[in-house]
Motif scaffolding. Structure first.
Motif, PDB file in Angstrom:
ATOM      1  N   TYR A  73       0.840  -1.199   0.000  1.00  0.00           N
ATOM      2  CA  TYR A  73       0.000   0.000   0.000  1.00  0.00           C
ATOM      3  C   TYR A  73       0.873   1.247   0.000  1.00  0.00           C
ATOM      4  CZ  TYR A  73      -3.246   3.593   1.648  1.00  0.00           C
ATOM      5  OH  TYR A  73      -3.967   4.752   1.780  1.00  0.00           O
ATOM      6  N   ALA A  74       1.931   1.235   0.844  1.00  0.00           N
ATOM      7  CA  ALA A  74       2.809   2.414   0.932  1.00  0.00           C
ATOM      8  C   ALA A  74       3.414   2.728  -0.442  1.00  0.00           C
ATOM      9  CB  ALA A  74       3.917   2.165   1.954  1.00  0.00           C
ATOM     10  N   GLN A  75       3.834   1.685  -1.165  1.00  0.00           N
ATOM     11  CA  GLN A  75       4.460   1.910  -2.464  1.00  0.00           C
ATOM     12  C   GLN A  75       3.436   2.384  -3.489  1.00  0.00           C
ATOM     13  OE1 GLN A  75       7.699   2.022  -2.743  1.00  0.00           O
ATOM     14  NE2 GLN A  75       7.388   2.758  -4.836  1.00  0.00           N
TER      15      GLN A  75
ATOM     16  N   GLU B 111       0.408  19.245  11.814  1.00  0.00           N
ATOM     17  CA  GLU B 111      -0.996  19.496  11.498  1.00  0.00           C
ATOM     18  C   GLU B 111      -1.394  18.922  10.134  1.00  0.00           C
ATOM     19  OE1 GLU B 111      -3.471  20.964  13.288  1.00  0.00           O
ATOM     20  OE2 GLU B 111      -2.071  20.842  14.950  1.00  0.00           O
ATOM     21  N   PHE B 112      -0.417  18.384   9.388  1.00  0.00           N
ATOM     22  CA  PHE B 112      -0.657  17.835   8.049  1.00  0.00           C
ATOM     23  C   PHE B 112      -1.272  18.866   7.095  1.00  0.00           C
ATOM     24  CE2 PHE B 112      -0.267  14.077  10.622  1.00  0.00           C
ATOM     25  CZ  PHE B 112       0.406  13.179   9.823  1.00  0.00           C
TER      26      PHE B 112
ATOM     27  N   LEU C  31      -1.068   7.311  13.209  1.00  0.00           N
ATOM     28  CA  LEU C  31      -0.331   7.261  11.941  1.00  0.00           C
ATOM     29  C   LEU C  31       1.148   7.600  12.126  1.00  0.00           C
ATOM     30  CD1 LEU C  31      -3.208   7.056  10.843  1.00  0.00           C
ATOM     31  CD2 LEU C  31      -2.606   8.699   9.074  1.00  0.00           C
ATOM     32  N   VAL C  32       1.416   8.625  12.932  1.00  0.00           N
ATOM     33  CA  VAL C  32       2.799   9.119  13.043  1.00  0.00           C
ATOM     34  C   VAL C  32       3.623   8.221  13.966  1.00  0.00           C
ATOM     35  CG1 VAL C  32       4.225  11.037  13.876  1.00  0.00           C
ATOM     36  CG2 VAL C  32       2.178  11.496  12.507  1.00  0.00           C
ATOM     37  N   THR C  33       3.065   7.873  15.119  1.00  0.00           N
ATOM     38  CA  THR C  33       3.904   7.150  16.094  1.00  0.00           C
ATOM     39  C   THR C  33       3.891   5.642  15.877  1.00  0.00           C
ATOM     40  OG1 THR C  33       2.141   6.967  17.707  1.00  0.00           O
ATOM     41  CG2 THR C  33       3.532   8.919  17.861  1.00  0.00           C
TER      42      THR C  33
ATOM     43  N   PRO D  89       3.156   8.541   7.304  1.00  0.00           N
ATOM     44  CA  PRO D  89       1.914   8.446   8.092  1.00  0.00           C
ATOM     45  C   PRO D  89       0.706   8.123   7.209  1.00  0.00           C
ATOM     46  CG  PRO D  89       2.543  10.743   7.787  1.00  0.00           C
ATOM     47  CD  PRO D  89       3.624   9.928   7.149  1.00  0.00           C
ATOM     48  N   ILE D  90       0.529   6.845   6.918  1.00  0.00           N
ATOM     49  CA  ILE D  90      -0.623   6.392   6.145  1.00  0.00           C
ATOM     50  C   ILE D  90      -1.335   5.303   6.939  1.00  0.00           C
ATOM     51  CG2 ILE D  90       0.352   6.964   3.895  1.00  0.00           C
ATOM     52  CD1 ILE D  90       1.101   3.993   3.598  1.00  0.00           C
TER      53      ILE D  90
END
Ligand code: SF4
Ligand code: SF4
Length: 242
Positions: free
Chosen positions: A68-70, A110-111, A205-207, A218-219
């Motif tokens: 998914y990330a790719q 805050e994206f 998502l981030v941590t 962060p996905i």
């Protein structure tokens, strides 16, 4: 639809866009931009969408995967190329065009980005803002990524769609952070906090997800996966299919 708008949309589809819409920027003058006068020279925004293959979401086990990330990276790279080609087309017609990158957060807390591609897609009539804050398209649900091109080319704007989430709670029930509040909106939420506990989502998502091996960003993908509008045979019974 006028001829130049029809030609531009046809060109975008020839270049690989799955969805194309035109937003009247008067609907977005109050939106947060970076820089704050970003929209001033322009009258319209073209929103271009590319669909992510269904199988990418169907294999998500409750968290993002390297596949998914790719695919996410590939879709963003493709959209940025597409936006460049559309800008050339518009400049050759004698007008100005500015591509806004598909995914370039300026603020990782805050994206925030230059301009929300989701807000533009919403105003361009490509989808409504779902309870997950994702843009839900009648064709592919939220399984679409978007890029924006600002322009002063005279175009015919599309109209925003009515919200069709109805009584569906699929994304609320499935959210891995318990962040979605199950609140509906007619057009768009006054703030993202109205729909989402943003910190809960961002922290997950981030941590957690971004630090997983071979993810690195962060996905998540879970609220995209479960939306019935992306799973064609399982639309919410209370909604009117588009
Ligand atoms: S991205 Fe993940 S954590 Fe955030 S709202 Fe969607 S399902 Fe919840
Ligand atoms: S899962 Fe249901 S409530 Fe959530 S965005 Fe999709 S249709 Fe709307």
């Amino acid at each position: 639809m006028d001829e130049s708008t029809a030609q531009l949309k046809t060109r975008a589809r020839e270049l690989g866009a799955d969805l194309v819409g035109v937003a009247d920027l008067d609907l977005l003058r109050e939106i947060e931009c970076e820089p704050s006068d970003l929209l001033e020279p322009f009258r319209y925004a073209l929103s271009l969408g590319v669909k992510i293959p269904n199988a990418v979401f169907e294999q998500l086990p409750g968290r993002p995967t390297p596949l998914y990330a790719q695919t996410y990276l590939a879709a963003n790279a493709f959209l940025d190329q597409l936006a460049l080609r559309i800008c050339s087309h518009i400049e050759q017609a004698g007008f100005n065009a500015l591509p806004i990158p598909a995914s370039q957060p300026l603020d990782m807390k805050e994206f925030r980005s230059h301009l929300s591609a989701k807000a533009v897609a919403n105003a361009a009539g490509l989808g409504w803002q779902g309870k997950s804050l994702l843009i839900v398209t009648p064709e592919y649900g939220p399984r679409v990524r978007f890029v924006t091109v600002l322009t002063d080319m005279p175009l015919e704007a599309d109209q925003p769609l009515e919200n069709r989430c109805g009584s569906c709670t699929c994304c609320t029930d499935a959210c891995v952070a318990g962040a979605i509040r199950n609140v509906s909106t007619d057009f768009h939420y006054a703030s993202r906090e109205e729909a989402l506990d943003f910190q809960k989502c961002a922290t997950k998502l981030v941590t957690e997800f971004a630090t997983m091996e071979n993810i690195g960003k962060p996905i998540c993908g879970i609220c995209i996966k479960v939306c019935p509008w992306g799973r064609k045979l399982k639309k919410p019974a209370s909604s009117t299919p588009g």
